[in-house]
Design an enzyme around this catalytic site. Structure first.
Site, mmCIF file in Angstrom:
data_model
loop_
_atom_site.group_PDB
_atom_site.id
_atom_site.type_symbol
_atom_site.label_atom_id
_atom_site.label_comp_id
_atom_site.label_asym_id
_atom_site.label_seq_id
_atom_site.Cartn_x
_atom_site.Cartn_y
_atom_site.Cartn_z
ATOM 1 N N HIS A 226 0.820 -1.211 0.000
ATOM 2 C CA HIS A 226 0.000 0.000 0.000
ATOM 3 C C HIS A 226 0.855 1.264 0.000
ATOM 4 O O HIS A 226 0.336 2.378 0.097
ATOM 5 C CB HIS A 226 -0.919 -0.030 1.243
ATOM 6 N N LYS A 228 3.377 4.387 -1.185
ATOM 7 C CA LYS A 228 3.544 5.299 -2.325
ATOM 8 C C LYS A 228 4.869 6.035 -2.116
ATOM 9 O O LYS A 228 4.951 6.984 -1.338
ATOM 10 C CB LYS A 228 2.402 6.311 -2.410
ATOM 11 N N ASP A 233 17.393 10.215 -7.551
ATOM 12 C CA ASP A 233 18.835 10.431 -7.373
ATOM 13 C C ASP A 233 19.278 10.315 -5.916
ATOM 14 O O ASP A 233 20.336 10.839 -5.548
ATOM 15 C CB ASP A 233 19.252 11.800 -7.936
ATOM 16 N N HIS A 403 -8.965 11.640 1.665
ATOM 17 C CA HIS A 403 -8.151 10.430 1.627
ATOM 18 C C HIS A 403 -6.835 10.624 2.374
ATOM 19 O O HIS A 403 -6.016 9.710 2.445
ATOM 20 C CB HIS A 403 -7.885 10.066 0.155
ATOM 21 N N LYS A 405 -4.007 10.829 5.216
ATOM 22 C CA LYS A 405 -3.705 9.992 6.380
ATOM 23 C C LYS A 405 -2.688 10.749 7.226
ATOM 24 O O LYS A 405 -1.472 10.598 7.052
ATOM 25 C CB LYS A 405 -3.148 8.633 5.943
ATOM 26 N N ASP A 410 0.151 18.354 19.570
ATOM 27 C CA ASP A 410 0.797 19.306 20.498
ATOM 28 C C ASP A 410 1.785 20.276 19.851
ATOM 29 O O ASP A 410 2.736 20.718 20.522
ATOM 30 C CB ASP A 410 1.533 18.538 21.607
#
Length: 485
Positions: A226, A228, A233, A403, A405, A410
Site C-alpha cells: 500500500h 507510495k 537520485d 483520503h 492519512k 501538540d
C-alpha cells in the site's frame, strides 16, 4: 456405495466441512492473535458452511505469510546491515540536536529504532503538499531533472491521463540513460499490455508486487503493498496518500473532489526511503542490487528538521506505525488531530483516544461523510458512539472524499504517510509513514486540519444516538467483519 454417496452427498459434505472447521478453530485458538479477530473467524467458520473455510484460507492462515516473507525479512536485515556498515548511515546522538527534542519524542524515536531499524535523521527540508494536482506538478519536474536513477513504488498505478503522462516521462528518462526501477501492486494497479511493452522497450525495469491470477476479482487480497514512494537520485523523496490515477487529480470533469496529502522530502530521511525501496526491490525482482554511493549521495541540506521513517508490514516483527500512533496519542498533553479515510481501529487505538480525551486532551477525528466502501462506512460508524461518549470530537468531511492519512500532536509532532487507521493498514498491508519532529511543520499541519474542518460537519452525540435501528444493525454486521476488511 455410489447410491449412498448420491443420496447423502449434502450430509457428507456438511460433515466434512465441520470436521475441517473444528481443525481450523483449534488452530486459531492456539494462536496468540487478537481475541476480536479470533471470534470473527470462529463465527464465520461456524455460521457460513464452505464460505467460511474459503475466507479462512485466504485471510486467516499464517503459513502462507511466513513462507512468503521469511525470505524478505532476511533480505531486509542483510541489506540494512550492509548499508549501515558500508555507507555508515547512523543516527547522530540525540543530545546534539537543536532545537532540543523533548523526552516523549525521544522515547518514540527509541521505540521505532528498536522495532524497525528507523534511524532519526537531522537535516531535512520537508514540504507538505495538498492534493494530487500539486503533487504531480512538482513530481514531474523533479523526475524530468533526474540524472542517475528514479525509484518508484505505488499501490495504485493506472495508465489513464495522469498515469500515461507519468509513465511516458519514465520512458523518456530511461531512454536518456537514467536508471528507472518501478514496482506496483498487482491488485491495486492496472497497466495495459501496450504500455508495459512501451516501458520494456524504453528500458524501464518494472515488477508487479506479488502477482495474482485474477487481480479484478481479488478485492482486498492479503499482503498488498500500500506504499507510495518515489526516490530521485537518492536526494529527493515523495511519500504520502496520493496514488497515480486520475481519481487523485481534481480534473474539472471528475465527479467528486478528492482531498489528499503528500510529502516532498529532501535530505537524510530520503536515505531511509531508499533503503525501504531497495529491500522491496530485492523481493519483487528476486535479485540483490549492488549498493553504490549514487543511491546515498552526500547530503546538502543544512536545515534542521528531525524526521524518522516508520515502515510496517507482514514482514516486520512489530506493528511499527500503529505503535507510533498509539504512543503519540497517549503521551499528548494538549491536542491530537487525526485525519483518515478509513477508521476501523483496534482496541488499543480506541482506548488511547478515549483515555486522552477524558484526561483533557482535545482529540479530534476527521473522516469522510461519504465513503467509497459501504462496508467500511458502516464499520466506521459502529465505533463513533464510544468515542463521542468520551468527548472525542468527530467531523465528517462534506466537500468531497478526504483520503489524507495524517496526525498532528501538540505543535511538536506530525505524521503523514500511507497508513489508514484500520486493521488492514496496521497488521496486513505494507505501509510507510514519515514522522516529523518539528514545531513549524506541526503548526502548518494543524492549520491544514482546521482548514479542512471548514468543509466538515461535527457529529452530535445526542443526535447520533437517535439513528435508526436498521443503521445499528448494519453497523453491527459490518463491525463483525472489521478485522477482515
Amino acid at each position: 456405495m455410489l447410491d449412498f454417496l448420491t443420496q447423502y452427498w449434502w450430509t457428507i459434505a456438511i460433515a466434512i466441512n465441520y470436521i475441517l472447521v473444528i481443525i481450523a478453530v483449534a488452530t486459531i485458538l492456539f494462536k496468540s492473535i487478537n481475541p476480536t479477530k479470533t471470534l470473527t473467524y470462529i463465527i464465520v467458520l461456524l455460521v457460513f458452511p464452505f464460505f467460511g473455510l474459503i475466507v479462512y484460507y485466504f485471510f486467516g492462515q499464517e503459513y502462507r505469510k511466513n513462507k512468503i516473507f521469511n525470505r524478505k525479512d532476511v533480505l531486509n536485515n542483510h541489506l540494512i546491515q550492509s548499508i549501515h556498515k558500508d555507507l555508515k548511515i547512523q543516527p547522530e546522538s540525540l543530545n546534539l540536536y537543536e532545537p532540543k527534542i523533548d523526552e516523549d519524542q525521544i522515547r518514540l524515536i527509541h521505540l521505532l529504532q528498536k522495532n524497525d531499524k528507523s534511524p532519526l535523521t537531522k537535516f531535512n527540508d520537508v514540504e507538505i503538499i495538498i492534493n494530487g494536482e500539486n503533487k504531480f506538478e512538482k513530481l514531474f519536474t523533479d523526475i524530468d531533472n533526474a540524472k542517475e536513477h528514479i525509484h518508484i513504488e505505488y499501490y495504485i498505478l493506472k495508465d489513464d491521463n495522469i498515469g500515461t503522462r507519468f509513465l511516458d516521462l519514465l520512458c523518456k528518462k530511461a531512454l536518456e540513460g537514467v536508471t528507472v526501477r518501478l514496482s506496483f501492486d498487482d491488485v491495486g494497479s492496472k497497466i495495459s499490455s501496450k504500455m508495459k511493452k512501451k516501458l520494456t522497450n524504453a528500458g524501464v525495469q518494472y515488477f508487479a508486487f506479488m502477482p495474482v491470477l485474477f487481480p479484478k476479482f481479488t478485492g482486498k487480497m492479503n499482503y498488498r503493498n500500500h506504499r507510495k514512494i518515489v526516490i530521485i537520485d537518492g536526494e529527493i523523496g515523495y511519500v504520502g496518500g496520493i496514488n497515480v490515477s486520475d481519481t487523485y487529480v481534481n480534473y474539472p470533469e471528475n465527479k467528486a473532489y478528492w482531498r489528499d496529502t503528500h510529502l516532498k522530502i529532501i535530505g537524510e530521511s530520503v536515505f531511509t526511503l531508499q533503503t525501504q525501496f531497495l529491500t522491496n526491490w530485492n523481493f519483487v525482482a528476486d535479485t540483490s542490487l549492488t549498493l553504490n554511493r549514487s543511491f546515498f549521495p552526500q547530503n546538502k541540506v543544512k536545515t534542521v528538521t528531525p524526521v524518522q521513517i516508520a515502515a510496517s508490514g507482514p514482514d516486520t516483527d512489530w506493528a511499527n506505525i500503529m505503535e507510533a500512533i498509539f504512543f503519540a496519542i497517549v503521551t499528548a498533553e494538549d491536542y491530537v488531530y487525526i485525519t483518515t479515510p478509513y477508521f476501523i481501529p483496534n482496541d488499543q487505538i480506541i482506548t488511547a483516544m478515549q483515555v486522552a480525551s477524558k484526561s483533557g486532551v482535545d482529540v479530534r477525528l476527521l473522516i469522510p461523510d461519504k465513503s467509497d466502501s459501504w462496508t467500511a462506512k458502516h464499520a466506521t460508524n459502529s465505533y463513533l458512539e464510544q468515542l463521542l461518549d468520551a468527548n472525542v470530537k468527530i467531523y465528517r468531511y462534506e466537500k468531497g472524499f478526504i483520503h489524507a492519512k495524517t496526525m498532528v500532536v501538540d505543535d511538536v509532532f506530525t505524521t503523514i504517510g500511507t497508513c489508514n487507521m484500520d486493521y488492514r493498514s496496521f497488521n496486513i498491508n505494507f505501509e510507510i509513514n514519515a514522522l516529523i519532529y518539528n514545531k513549524e511543520k506541526a503548526i502548518e499541519a494543524k492549520a491544514i486540519f482546521n482548514n479542512d474542518l471548514e468543509s466538515a460537519i461535527q457529529i452530535n452525540l445526542e443526535q447520533w444516538t437517535t439513528r435508526s435501528n436498521m443503521k445499528r444493525i448494519q453497523e453491527a454486521y459490518c463491525r463483525l467483519w472489521a478485522p477482515l476488511l
